[in-house]
Design a protein around this motif. Structure first.
Motif, PDB file in Angstrom:
ATOM      1  N   GLU A 111       0.967  -1.159   0.039  1.00  0.00           N
ATOM      2  CA  GLU A 111      -0.251  -0.003   0.018  1.00  0.00           C
ATOM      3  C   GLU A 111       0.844   1.321   0.022  1.00  0.00           C
ATOM      4  N   ARG A 112       2.110   1.321   1.046  1.00  0.00           N
ATOM      5  CA  ARG A 112       2.802   2.537   0.923  1.00  0.00           C
ATOM      6  C   ARG A 112       3.586   2.633  -0.445  1.00  0.00           C
ATOM      7  N   MET A 113       3.932   1.446  -1.109  1.00  0.00           N
ATOM      8  CA  MET A 113       4.367   1.663  -2.405  1.00  0.00           C
ATOM      9  C   MET A 113       3.626   2.240  -3.463  1.00  0.00           C
ATOM     10  N   ILE A 114       2.369   1.967  -3.520  1.00  0.00           N
ATOM     11  CA  ILE A 114       1.519   2.432  -4.400  1.00  0.00           C
ATOM     12  C   ILE A 114       1.136   3.879  -3.964  1.00  0.00           C
ATOM     13  N   ILE A 115       0.988   4.255  -2.854  1.00  0.00           N
ATOM     14  CA  ILE A 115       0.923   5.593  -2.509  1.00  0.00           C
ATOM     15  C   ILE A 115       2.000   6.595  -3.165  1.00  0.00           C
ATOM     16  N   TYR A 116       3.181   6.319  -2.407  1.00  0.00           N
ATOM     17  CA  TYR A 116       4.570   6.877  -2.756  1.00  0.00           C
ATOM     18  C   TYR A 116       4.756   7.101  -4.350  1.00  0.00           C
ATOM     19  N   GLY A 117       4.446   5.898  -4.843  1.00  0.00           N
ATOM     20  CA  GLY A 117       4.502   5.869  -6.464  1.00  0.00           C
ATOM     21  C   GLY A 117       3.813   7.015  -7.104  1.00  0.00           C
ATOM     22  N   ILE A 118       2.477   6.897  -6.908  1.00  0.00           N
ATOM     23  CA  ILE A 118       1.591   7.645  -7.395  1.00  0.00           C
ATOM     24  C   ILE A 118       1.486   9.115  -7.270  1.00  0.00           C
ATOM     25  N   PHE A 119       1.592   9.431  -5.702  1.00  0.00           N
ATOM     26  CA  PHE A 119       1.424  10.711  -5.199  1.00  0.00           C
ATOM     27  C   PHE A 119       2.810  11.579  -5.028  1.00  0.00           C
ATOM     28  N   PHE A 120       3.905  10.661  -4.817  1.00  0.00           N
ATOM     29  CA  PHE A 120       4.948  11.319  -4.358  1.00  0.00           C
ATOM     30  C   PHE A 120       6.045  11.403  -5.733  1.00  0.00           C
ATOM     31  N   GLU A 121       5.888  10.203  -6.356  1.00  0.00           N
ATOM     32  CA  GLU A 121       6.989  10.054  -7.413  1.00  0.00           C
ATOM     33  C   GLU A 121       6.114  10.381  -8.960  1.00  0.00           C
ATOM     34  N   ASN A 122       5.173  10.790  -8.875  1.00  0.00           N
ATOM     35  CA  ASN A 122       3.942  11.357 -10.038  1.00  0.00           C
ATOM     36  C   ASN A 122       4.194  10.357 -11.030  1.00  0.00           C
ATOM     37  N   LYS A 123       4.015   8.993 -10.757  1.00  0.00           N
ATOM     38  CA  LYS A 123       3.957   7.852 -11.569  1.00  0.00           C
ATOM     39  C   LYS A 123       2.489   7.488 -11.794  1.00  0.00           C
ATOM     40  N   THR A 124       2.255   7.305 -13.229  1.00  0.00           N
ATOM     41  CA  THR A 124       0.824   6.972 -13.475  1.00  0.00           C
ATOM     42  C   THR A 124       0.551   5.331 -13.067  1.00  0.00           C
ATOM     43  N   GLN A 125      -0.832   5.350 -13.092  1.00  0.00           N
ATOM     44  CA  GLN A 125      -1.390   3.892 -12.631  1.00  0.00           C
ATOM     45  C   GLN A 125      -0.930   3.030 -13.565  1.00  0.00           C
ATOM     46  N   THR A 126      -0.671   3.182 -14.712  1.00  0.00           N
ATOM     47  CA  THR A 126       0.078   2.229 -15.580  1.00  0.00           C
ATOM     48  C   THR A 126       1.397   1.873 -15.249  1.00  0.00           C
ATOM     49  N   GLN A 127       2.212   2.609 -15.081  1.00  0.00           N
ATOM     50  CA  GLN A 127       3.581   2.642 -14.868  1.00  0.00           C
ATOM     51  C   GLN A 127       3.717   1.838 -13.469  1.00  0.00           C
ATOM     52  N   MET A 128       2.911   2.183 -12.523  1.00  0.00           N
ATOM     53  CA  MET A 128       2.851   1.590 -11.254  1.00  0.00           C
ATOM     54  C   MET A 128       2.480   0.178 -11.247  1.00  0.00           C
ATOM     55  N   ALA A 129       1.528  -0.108 -12.025  1.00  0.00           N
ATOM     56  CA  ALA A 129       0.937  -1.410 -12.322  1.00  0.00           C
ATOM     57  C   ALA A 129       2.362  -2.250 -12.992  1.00  0.00           C
ATOM     58  N   GLU A 130       2.876  -1.764 -13.857  1.00  0.00           N
ATOM     59  CA  GLU A 130       3.872  -2.428 -14.571  1.00  0.00           C
ATOM     60  C   GLU A 130       4.868  -2.762 -13.542  1.00  0.00           C
ATOM     61  N   ILE A 131       5.610  -1.850 -12.561  1.00  0.00           N
ATOM     62  CA  ILE A 131       6.396  -1.969 -11.773  1.00  0.00           C
ATOM     63  C   ILE A 131       6.309  -2.968 -10.764  1.00  0.00           C
ATOM     64  N   MET A 132       4.724  -3.117 -10.329  1.00  0.00           N
ATOM     65  CA  MET A 132       4.311  -4.137  -9.337  1.00  0.00           C
ATOM     66  C   MET A 132       4.036  -5.572  -9.989  1.00  0.00           C
ATOM     67  N   GLY A 133       3.687  -5.472 -11.394  1.00  0.00           N
ATOM     68  CA  GLY A 133       3.435  -6.728 -11.967  1.00  0.00           C
ATOM     69  C   GLY A 133       2.095  -7.442 -11.897  1.00  0.00           C
TER      70      GLY A 133
END
Length: 126
Positions: free
Chosen positions: A78-100
């Protein structure tokens, strides 16, 4: 955040040598004018910006600290999702790829994480 003092406007300043001759004229930010009303000393041109709300700034900072405390209570995913999207400005698509995972699954997890954070925040502070 607003600066408490307004910056002065650039003015033409004369640069003089030891003999008092003008060597150069340049635009510079001058915080004080050369003469006061009575002709002695300096007169300040920077007045406090009354539009700056110190109380609002302090409350905002406190809310940010509280939100970070809530984030630290989340599990790693959960922390990884929050930091990726809100603090690192990654898109949901980018985060989904990172998390598999699929973007739809990430979207569901993000929504549930935000609801969880909202409940934790409201239960702790209200």
């Amino acid at each position: 955040m607003n600066n408490f003092y307004r910056s002065s406007k650039a003015k033409k300043v004369e640069i003089k040598n030891e003999l008092g001759e003008v060597v150069d004229k340049m635009l510079r930010e001058v915080p004080y004018s050369g003469q006061s009303i009575d002709g002695e000393g300096f007169m300040i041109e920077d007045f406090p910006d009354l539009n700056c709300d110190v109380e609002h700034s302090v409350l905002t900072k406190m809310e940010q600290q509280d939100i970070h405390k809530v984030i630290n209570q989340l599990n790693t995913e959960e922390r990884m999702i929050i930091y990726g999207i809100f603090f690192e400005n990654k898109t949901q698509t980018q985060m989904a790829e990172i998390m598999g995972i699929s973007r739809q699954m990430l979207s569901y997890k993000l929504k549930s994480t935000l609801n969880k954070m909202r409940e934790m925040y409201m239960n702790k502070f209200f």
